[in-house]
Design a protein around this motif. Sequence first.
Motif, short mmCIF file in Angstrom:
data_model
loop_
_atom_site.label_atom_id
_atom_site.label_comp_id
_atom_site.label_asym_id
_atom_site.label_seq_id
_atom_site.Cartn_x
_atom_site.Cartn_y
_atom_site.Cartn_z
N GLY A 57 -0.87 -23.65 24.92
CA GLY A 57 -2.00 -23.92 25.79
C GLY A 57 -2.50 -22.74 26.59
O GLY A 57 -3.38 -22.89 27.44
N ALA A 58 -1.95 -21.55 26.32
CA ALA A 58 -2.34 -20.37 27.09
C ALA A 58 -3.00 -19.35 26.18
O ALA A 58 -2.81 -19.34 24.96
CB ALA A 58 -1.12 -19.75 27.76
N THR A 59 -3.79 -18.48 26.78
CA THR A 59 -4.38 -17.37 26.06
C THR A 59 -3.85 -16.07 26.65
O THR A 59 -3.37 -16.04 27.78
CB THR A 59 -5.91 -17.38 26.17
N ASP A 60 -3.92 -15.02 25.88
CA ASP A 60 -3.47 -13.73 26.37
C ASP A 60 -4.61 -12.73 26.21
O ASP A 60 -5.14 -12.57 25.10
CB ASP A 60 -2.25 -13.26 25.58
N PRO A 61 -5.01 -12.04 27.28
CA PRO A 61 -6.15 -11.13 27.19
C PRO A 61 -5.93 -9.99 26.21
O PRO A 61 -6.89 -9.48 25.63
CB PRO A 61 -6.30 -10.62 28.63
N THR A 62 -4.68 -9.59 25.99
CA THR A 62 -4.44 -8.50 25.05
C THR A 62 -4.71 -8.94 23.61
O THR A 62 -5.20 -8.15 22.80
CB THR A 62 -3.00 -7.97 25.17
N VAL A 63 -4.40 -10.20 23.29
CA VAL A 63 -4.69 -10.72 21.95
C VAL A 63 -6.19 -10.89 21.77
O VAL A 63 -6.74 -10.60 20.70
CB VAL A 63 -3.94 -12.04 21.70
N VAL A 64 -6.87 -11.36 22.81
CA VAL A 64 -8.33 -11.48 22.75
C VAL A 64 -8.94 -10.11 22.48
O VAL A 64 -9.82 -9.97 21.62
CB VAL A 64 -8.87 -12.06 24.07
N ALA A 76 -11.34 -18.30 24.42
CA ALA A 76 -11.24 -17.07 25.21
C ALA A 76 -11.97 -15.93 24.52
O ALA A 76 -12.64 -15.12 25.17
CB ALA A 76 -9.77 -16.70 25.42
N VAL A 77 -11.87 -15.85 23.19
CA VAL A 77 -12.59 -14.82 22.44
C VAL A 77 -14.09 -15.03 22.60
O VAL A 77 -14.86 -14.08 22.80
CB VAL A 77 -12.20 -14.86 20.95
N ARG A 78 -14.50 -16.27 22.53
CA ARG A 78 -15.93 -16.60 22.67
C ARG A 78 -16.45 -16.19 24.05
O ARG A 78 -17.57 -15.68 24.17
CB ARG A 78 -16.13 -18.10 22.42
#
Length: 215
Positions: free
Chosen positions: A184-191, A3-5
Amino acid sequence: MHAVRRESRDVDVVDAFVDLQQPDIADVVQQTQGRRIVVPLTLWHDDATAREVHGLASGDADVTVTAPIGPDWVLAELGVRRLIEAGARPTDTIVLAGGPADSERAVRDIGKAARLLSAVWGGRVHVGTTYGGLGSPLAEAIDIARAYQRRVVVSMYALTAPATVRGIGDLGADVVTGPLLAPGATDPTVVSLILARAAARGSWVPVGRDPARGA
């Protein structure tokens, strides 16, 4: 890191590890060129990680080490989200579970994480550390929380579930939240938090120096 990438438009994002996993961060630094920014995905200052990454930075002027991603308000807000999902109530006694803390600076960072969680949650948050090390042991923190004669809810201060999460219930907690990131999930705030650290390009204070004292 995928997600960061995806969200990073100005720099390449390369995974690297300090522990036994591969690719090793030293190898990644040696195999890449130009300006490189190391963002430690730790939630508090960790001396072992600091020594490793600062060793790399000291030998290459093009390598910069940022502050770790925690403690931060973003993580506190995620912690409250996990408390609500776990069914925590305003009348519960909350204990933040962090660790391991290998230095007084780490203890201060974890304590700050508890204060941020308390501010967002709107109630007192006790703090304990796992895996031994410095700070108040989690079992002791839960025992103190029990004295309030309310339900005890442990807030996991970890990006992913640590190996000891199953044993925390045995310490007397009524409820244990999930980690900050759902499996298995990403969080946009952490990204966004990770990318903000990279954009800031600020260095960690050298190992052994207390930023509060300036020496």
